[in-house]
Design an enzyme around this catalytic site. Structure first.
Site, PDB file in Angstrom:
ATOM      1  N   GLU A 179     101.302  -8.757 -43.382  1.00 13.73           N
ATOM      2  CA  GLU A 179     102.063 -10.004 -43.233  1.00 13.73           C
ATOM      3  C   GLU A 179     101.625 -10.837 -42.033  1.00 13.73           C
ATOM      4  OE1 GLU A 179     103.476  -7.060 -43.832  1.00 13.73           O
ATOM      5  OE2 GLU A 179     104.811  -7.249 -45.567  1.00 13.73           O
ATOM      6  N   LYS A 219     119.292 -11.361 -50.552  1.00 15.77           N
ATOM      7  CA  LYS A 219     118.905 -11.069 -51.930  1.00 15.77           C
ATOM      8  C   LYS A 219     119.928 -11.641 -52.909  1.00 15.77           C
ATOM      9  CE  LYS A 219     116.933  -7.327 -54.665  1.00 15.77           C
ATOM     10  NZ  LYS A 219     116.577  -5.897 -54.706  1.00 15.77           N
ATOM     11  N   MET A 224      85.728  -9.959 -23.007  1.00 16.22           N
ATOM     12  CA  MET A 224      86.377 -10.755 -21.971  1.00 16.22           C
ATOM     13  C   MET A 224      87.106  -9.867 -20.976  1.00 16.22           C
ATOM     14  SD  MET A 224      86.633 -13.714 -20.752  1.00 16.22           S
ATOM     15  CE  MET A 224      86.565 -15.192 -21.768  1.00 16.22           C
ATOM     16  N   PHE A 263     118.823  -0.310 -45.671  1.00 14.52           N
ATOM     17  CA  PHE A 263     117.383  -0.094 -45.823  1.00 14.52           C
ATOM     18  C   PHE A 263     116.632  -1.420 -45.686  1.00 14.52           C
ATOM     19  CE2 PHE A 263     113.585   0.134 -48.625  1.00 14.52           C
ATOM     20  CZ  PHE A 263     112.860   1.019 -47.844  1.00 14.52           C
ATOM     21  N   GLN A 264     115.630  -1.432 -44.838  1.00 13.62           N
ATOM     22  CA  GLN A 264     114.815  -2.616 -44.556  1.00 13.62           C
ATOM     23  C   GLN A 264     115.642  -3.813 -44.088  1.00 13.62           C
ATOM     24  OE1 GLN A 264     111.963  -3.212 -47.825  1.00 13.62           O
ATOM     25  NE2 GLN A 264     110.560  -1.815 -46.780  1.00 13.62           N
TER      26      GLN A 264
END
Lengths: 181, 574
Positions: free
Chosen positions: B53, B165, B477, B115-116
């Site tokens: 993502e 949802k 760097m 959940f999640q």
């Protein structure tokens, strides 16, 4: 130095978090922050007392203005204003000293709102300095508990304090908590 | 208004995106966003399936930066949403307009550690312009419309819309007009005060040694023509910030090049000696000012930026105008006196002095391959017309120094956040936004390994990006800083890489390795000819450093210059 900001916001869940998050992230030092409803539904009003130098306060104002939920920010520093704080203080006061405590409270035009066997609860409204003075005068007796609301401020004189643009609250996350901020 | 309940919330998401002109979104499905993915099949919007993502946000970011349109991301709740955070911060710091839509657990489960479930609106407050938690289908269209308006308006930035949802599954009607956003108009900056414009004109009139500081805001405002017109009319040279590269043409006679930590010495000297700085759409970041106390001590300063909170933040200025740059310049231009500042310009030319001799690209080919060679040759071979998307580190600075960006939106790079792993996904987004453009990824061996799984996304989506990996075997760097400021203790900077040529082959992409400058042109030609994505690994000098350099905390004129003996020793002289 203390600066007083008045911030008009949408009355919407999460707005206080956004303001507090901004202030924490930018490292502005807050003396007090109060929030409540206004004369208009959907519009909240915060009084924020910031302890900072003028340039820092300018920064804080500009950052607050960028929040979508903020309608207007006013800095009251440059005009006459009324600033009020409310304190509830529980003072140790056995019958021996009770009258002395009550007398002192009267000097400050404070109200006694509760009396117990060995203590009294005093309520007082006034400028920040007056509240400080009341608290100091009670200290010798013993302060058992103390709570202050933080300052609520308003400019003196004729003016239209509410922001010119009407608030257009978006109805997201609505529900019973919608009135909370 | 449509019939009551004629759309599901999920359909309303796609209806809104269509109406906002979206044709491509970058995303990754999951449980809480599943109703939205299910509804997607009924719409023509292209969905690019990413491998992580974070890359979805970088792709949308590259898409937006290359085109000026709003980039769109779709992700699920929980880890799907938290993986967006780095990308959102990257977009926030570089003012990229993005809308991220995340699924959230059902509203009845909010706050239960389901959940999640993650409080993504809480987490992303500091890295978005604004965000929304939407729990009802009827709130979806107003939230998305306002999200686009907020993302685009004023100083652009990312906005997140978290949709439960059950809101995606519930039914509601579609009333586009009633959902017209207004709150983004609360903070449109006022038109500039005539007194400020008059004062700015006075300062320009009086200035003998003025310099324009050209920033990213020029591109965001679309003020390229106005800036060039003002520079030419008043004969004022311009120095560019990293994100300003391409905003005005690098090969313009008045262009000095990049300023700041790795800007050329004469550019920084011009700023330090200037008597007037005209800061256009830039924010005096610490990487361009060096030590603030000693910054441009002789200069009056005019600062024009659409974000009032940037004015007088790092540098106190004499005229501060919070407004759209293009609008201000259009008001100023007719009043700006035509001037000849050739004396000042020739002084700056003198300061260039031996810089050209020190310049590594002009050194004879001694068998070593320097990153500077790669950038310079890539610029010549692509005629400076490519869109280059860089990662973060040494290669990014070399690219900025040696690839002369003339075209607008021709450099896509993570400036404010300095996000490694940005280049490959951002380039895929840039190519999808501008299919006609030749897009090059320039990345280090370290950053490329952070997100190279997106090679498969490029293959799956048939996206033609050319990839140049500048491999020096170090996190270069950081190694440079260790060499300069940590007595050469290379803690955790040597980094191994896979065989990039074989890696490319594993992805079905042609890969090449270049170890000598002589092989460079042929490899670039072959990569350009390849049908799809193509990769070249450049094995460059391992301990080369980026010069000039203003050490952190030093004044802008206190630079470490390019050592002229660099080519002979072939290694870091420090």
């Amino acid at each position: 130095m203390a600066h007083v900001l008045v911030v008009y916001t949408d009355d919407e869940p999460g707005v206080l978090t956004r303001v507090a998050s901004l202030i924490r992230r930018r490292g502005f030092n807050i003396h007090s922050l109060t929030v409540g409803p206004t004369e208009r539904a959907g519009l909240s009003r915060m009084t924020i007392v910031v302890d900072a130098e003028a340039p820092t306060v300018r920064q804080a104002v500009e950052h607050l203005r960028k929040l979508v939920n903020v309608l207007a920010v006013e800095q009251l520093g440059d005009r006459p204003m009324v600033v009020r704080d409310l304190v509830l203080v529980r003072v140790a006061a056995n019958p021996e000293v009770r009258s002395e405590v009550l007398q002192l409270a009267q000097v400050f035009r404070a109200n006694v709102v509760d009396i117990a066997e060995d203590s009294v609860v005093i309520e007082c409204t006034g400028s920040l300095a007056k509240i400080d003075a009341l608290v100091d005068s009670m200290r010798p007796f013993g302060i058992l508990e103390l709570g202050r609301t933080g300052a609520v401020a308003m400019a003196r004189g004729t003016r239209t304090p509410a922001p010119s643009r009407a608030p257009v609250p978006l109805r997201t996350g609505t529900g019973p908590e919608a009135m909370s901020v | 208004m449509s019939e009551p309940g004629s759309f599901t919330g999920a359909q309303l998401i796609w209806e809104s995106l269509l109406r906002e002109g979206v044709d491509t979104v970058f995303g990754y499905p999951g449980g809480a966003i599943l109703p939205t993915y299910d509804a997607m099949t009924g719409y023509t919007i292209r969905h690019v399936l990413v491998r992580h993502e974070q890359s979805a946000v970088h792709m949308a970011d590259g898409f937006a930066r290359a085109s000026g349109r709003v980039g769109v991301v779709v992700a699920t709740s929980g880890p799907g949403a938290t993986n967006l955070v780095t990308g959102l911060a990257t977009a926030m710091l570089d003012s990229t307009p993005l809308v991220a839509i995340t699924g959230q657990v059902g509203s009845a489960l909010l706050g239960t550690d389901a959940f999640q479930e993650v409080d993504i609106t809480g987490i992303t407050i500091p890295v978005t312009k604004h965000n929304y938690l939407v729990t009802r289908a009827e709130d979806i269209v107003p939230a998305i419309r306002e999200a686009f308006a907020v993302a685009r308006s004023g100083r652009p930035g990312p906005v997140l819309v978290d949709i439960t949802k059950d809101a995606q599954q519930a039914r509601a009607s579609l009333d586009w007009e009633a959902a017209a956003p207004q709150r983004h108009l609360r903070h449109i900056p006022p038109t500039p005060k005539p007194a400020d414009l008059a004062r700015a004109l006075d300062l320009i009139r009086q200035a003998k040694r003025p310099v324009i500081l050209a920033g990213h805001g020029i591109q965001l405002s679309g003020a390229r023509a106005e800036v060039i017109a003002l520079a030419e009319r008043a004969d004022i040279p311009f120095a560019l910030t990293l994100l300003g590269l391409g905003a005005v043409p690098a090969t313009h006679p008045l262009s000095l090049g990049m300023m700041g930590m790795h800007g050329e010495a004469w550019v920084n000297r011009a700023i330090q000696e200037a008597d007037l700085l005209l800061a256009f759409g830039m924010r005096f970041d610490d990487r361009v000012t060096g030590k603030l106390k000693d910054y441009a001590p002789h200069a009056k300063k005019i600062h024009i930026d659409i974000d009032a909170s940037e004015l007088n933040k790092n540098v106190s200025v004499d005229v501060a105008i919070a407004a759209d740059l293009g609008a201000v310049l259009r008001a100023l231009l007719p009043e700006v006196p035509v001037a000849d500042r050739s004396a000042w310009l020739s002084t700056i030319r003198e300061w260039r002095g031996d810089s050209a001799v020190r310049d590594i690209k002009n050194l004879p080919d001694d068998g070593h391959l320097y990153a500077a060679h790669v950038m310079h040759d890539l610029w010549r071979l692509t005629k400076g017309e490519a869109v280059v998307v860089t990662d973060v580190g040494q290669h990014q600075m070399w690219e900025a120094q040696y690839y002369k960006h003339d075209g607008e939106r021709s450099l896509v790079t993570s400036g404010g956040a300095g996000t490694m792993g940005f280049a490959l996904p951002a380039a895929i987004g840039a190519k999808l936004a501008r299919p006609e453009a030749e897009v090059w990824v320039v990345a280090g061996d370290g950053g490329f390994q952070m997100t190279f799984a997106e090679l498969m996304t490029a293959v799956q989506e048939g996206v033609k990006v050319n990839i140049a990996i500048i491999n020096n075997g170090y996190l270069g760097m950081v190694r440079q800083w260790q060499a300069l400021f940590y007595e050469g203790r290379y803690a955790a900077t040597p980094i191994l890489s896979p065989d990039f040529v074989k890696l490319a082959e594993a992805f079905g992409i042609p890969g090449q390795r270049v170890e000598r400058r002589g092989e460079l042109a042929a490899a670039v030609a072959k990569a350009r000819e390849a049908q799809g994505a193509a990769l070249i690994e450049f094995k460059v000098e391992q301990e080369d450093s980026v010069y000039p350099m203003v050490p952190a905390g030093a004044a802008l004129h206190e630079m470490i210059r390019r050592p002229s003996a660099l080519a002979e020793t072939g290694s870091d002289p420090v």
